[in-house]
Write an enzyme that holds these catalytic residues in place. Structure first.
Site, PDB file in Angstrom:
ATOM      1  CB  SER A 140       6.934  -5.854   5.067  1.00 28.03           C
ATOM      2  OG  SER A 140       8.069  -6.702   5.006  1.00 28.03           O
ATOM      3  CE1 TYR A 153      10.557  -1.729   4.314  1.00 31.68           C
ATOM      4  CE2 TYR A 153      10.397  -3.836   5.456  1.00 31.68           C
ATOM      5  CZ  TYR A 153      10.115  -3.035   4.362  1.00 31.68           C
ATOM      6  OH  TYR A 153       9.367  -3.551   3.316  1.00 31.68           O
TER       7      TYR A 153
END
Ligand code: NAD
Length: 258
Positions: A140, A153
């Site tokens: 990401s 995350y």
């Protein structure tokens, strides 16, 4: 012989688009989630019909190491090997560090990071035997930069990039590559489902929520599409990319250029 591609977390969004792109290039495909619903198996049949390949759905919970390894074993049992491994399964939770629920931290680290360790460990002997392999980890923009309230995350996605580089060095002379893709904001069903809540919370219309809440960090002002991530994964699996190893490709509309 067609290549065999295994994509974790692939009944929706980015994973499904990658599975579809790989099937479109002639791979036999294994799709996965933890749900095992009739529609999951139907999705595999759709991919097979549409692309003229074989495709199966295998249930495995990427939060569990033994399930991750069993998923690779199931793919190999059905199709003979695993040539392409795409680690895509991922979840999110948003909270300040001091309030972050421990169970959510553990789940995000397990699903977004440790699952890739387990699947890579299980798939590498098969790839080494074949003398060819492609590992694509879906990281990401949050593998490169942080945002507040996303501690687990961001930590997991940074870890994915570390794992990617380490595995790449270990396989460098084996005909195998290991790379990551770092998407920015992608309009998946998960993201789409958040828009009505954001409209309500901010008293904004749909377009304003997208522009001012969601895409405020993405300089193009547009979502990345799942098809664009699918094409990037497909390229990383091509012969043209055989010297691309241990790196990442950002597909983030310029987010991490800032
Ligand atoms: P999504 O929710 O649409 O799809 C996630 C998939 O993972 C689903 O098929 C779901 O069933 C599966 N999954 C969830 N938990 C699982 C588990 N325990 N075991 C097995 N499968 C499980 O999400 P998405 O937006 O397509 O995200 C896919 C990946 O892309 C994730 O790793 C995510 O972090 C990453 N990513 C997404 C975006 C975005 O904006 N959507 C941006 C950057 C990175």
């Amino acid at each position: 012989m067609p290549r065999v591609a295994l994509v974790t977390g692939s009944t929706s969004g980015i994973g499904l688009a990658i599975a579809d792109a790989l099937a479109g290039s002639g791979c036999n495909v294994v799709i996965n989630s933890f749900t095992d619903r009739p529609e999951d198996h139907e999705l595999a049949r759709d991919i097979a019909r549409k692309n003229g390949v074989e495709a199966i759905y295998v249930r495995a919970d990427m939060a569990k190491g033994e399930d991750c390894r069993a998923l690779v074993a199931s793919a190999a049992a059905r199709f003979g090997s695993v040539d392409i491994l795409v680690n895509n399964a991922g979840i999110q939770h948003v909270a300040p560090v001091e309030d972050f629920p421990v169970a959510r931290w553990d789940a995000i680290l397990a699903i977004n990071l440790s699952s890739s360790f387990h699947t890579i460990a299980a798939a590498l002997p098969l790839m080494r035997k074949a003398g060819w392999g492609r590992i694509v980890n879906i990281a990401s923009a949050h593998g490169l930069v942080a945002s507040p309230y996303k501690a687990a995350y961001v930590a997991a996605k940074h870890g994915v990039l570390g794992l990617t580089k380490t595995a790449a060095l270990e396989v460098a002379t084996s005909g195998i590559t290991c790379n990551a893709i770092c998407p920015g904001y992608v309009l998946t069903p998960l993201v789409e489902a958040q828009i009505p809540d954001q409209m309500k919370a901010h008293g904004m219309d749909r377009e304003t929520v997208i522009r001012e809440v969601m895409l405020e960090r993405q300089p193009t002002g547009q979502f990345v599409t799942v098809e664009q991530i699918g094409s990037t994964a497909l390229w990383l699996c091509s012969e043209a990319a055989s010297q691309v190893n241990g790196t990442h490709i950002s597909v983030d509309g310029g987010w991490t250029a800032q």
